[in-house]
Design an enzyme around this catalytic site. Structure first.
Site: not given
Length: 358
Positions: A47, A179, A288, A290
């Site tokens: 703003e 990412r 990401e 496993g």
């Protein structure tokens, strides 16, 4: 005008934590006279930047802003006072701020000053931009985004452990954009050992933001020659009290940040970890892999959002699935989520879903 403000807000996503991404546009006589977006915490809010850009042309104008203006003093002063002093006649807000320090007080202050106030224009679209902020500010825990690159039969590696590359270039570019928009990228020990990922931002402009790499290694036994430890980027190694104390001291002496976590069933306690990351002001953690980490996030109810990049290929039996056995006996017992979007990305499909949301 509000769509323009939303596009501006998106430029700051990932760089504003612990603040939300916000965009603002000031219009008068059918044209834009000023605009801005919040770049990073501690700097001017959207703003204020739009007011400065509209200097000399804002009296009687309309301010379009993607999130309710603040009415309290944090690192910067209250935006409401700047808006009132600037002579703005009308303020249109996409979404109310759930932060207890704001929570309607900004709108109330503007209304009491005689400004015309509107709320709810493109509210859903604005909510997608601030979903991570809203999760963190109301729960203290960041939004947990699970990103999966898989085959059509849900596999993330072949039977020999090969996974590069399952999906195409366009899907990988979008993953790097995700990412960039995250505060941290989290992986388990197995992913580091198998793929040696850099977990950095490539193929898209970084905007100077490098997310923290969070590596789960309950025994602190990973080979320190992996790229996440050697490329100079920020990395947090999370281990448990069961790990070797001498090894932990060695890691710290090397300059590596080590977080000692309680363990749950022999692994890092993920609910505890997410709370700690929230305390650091992180809004979004992108996971990401496993498969073991994904499964634990599902079992603990920590997963908020699922993005699957699905390639038009099959690996079949013996290959690695992205989620392990959930011990489901009946279909109705299975944890579920709601698909929100699907679109083609190059030769792949991008599927977006949320747990527990409609």
């Amino acid at each position: 005008m509000m769509r323009r403000a939303l596009k501006l807000a998106a430029r700051g996503k990932g760089a504003t934590s612990p603040n939300p991404p916000v965009g603002a546009v000031i219009a008068r006589d059918g044209g834009v006279v000023g605009e801005g977006y919040h770049h990073r915490a501690g700097e001017a809010h959207a703003e204020v930047l739009s007011l400065e850009a509209a200097a000399g042309h804002m009296r009687g104008a309309t301010l379009y802003v993607t999130l309710e203006p603040c009415n309290h003093r944090g690192r910067t002063g209250p935006c409401t006072e700047r808006i009132i002093a600037g002579g703005i006649r009308r303020v249109i807000v996409a979404r109310k701020d759930p932060n207890p320090n704001v929570a309607g007080r900004g709108l109330e202050r503007l209304g009491k000053a005689g400004l015309e106030v509107g709320l709810g224009l493109l509210e859903a679209e604005a909510g997608e931009l601030t979903e991570a902020y809203e999760k963190q500010v109301t729960t203290g825990i960041p939004l947990v985004l699970m990103k999966v690159a898989s085959t059509a039969d849900g596999r993330i590696a072949t039977r020999t452990g090969e996974s590069k590359w399952i999906t195409g270039l366009r899907a990988r570019q979008l993953a790097h954009q995700m990412r960039r928009e995250s505060d941290a990228i989290l992986v388990g020990r197995g992913t580091v050992e198998r793929d040696d990922p850099a977990l950095d931002v490539r193929n898209v402009p970084s905007l100077g933001h490098r997310p923290l790499r969070v590596v789960l290694d309950s025994r602190a036994a990973l080979d320190l020659r992996h790229r996440v430890f050697t490329d100079g980027g920020p990395t947090l190694l999370v281990t448990t009290r069961a790990s070797d104390a001498r090894r932990r001291r060695q890691l710290k002496e090397m300059g590596l940040e080590v977080l000692l976590a309680p363990q749950h069933k022999g692994h890092v306690d993920l609910p505890w970890l997410m709370k700690k990351l929230g305390e650091r002001g992180m809004l979004q953690v992108m996971v990401e892999g496993g498969a073991e980490v994904f499964t634990e996030l599902v079992n603990t109810g920590l997963a908020d959002k699922l993005v699957i990049f699905m390639a038009p290929r099959l690996f079949g039996e013996g290959s690695l699935a992205w989620v392990e056995d959930l011990w489901i006996a009946k279909p109705e017992e299975a944890p579920g989520f709601v698909w929100r979007r699907a679109r083609k990305v190059g030769d792949d499909m991008m599927l977006v879903g949320y747990w527990g949301r409609n």
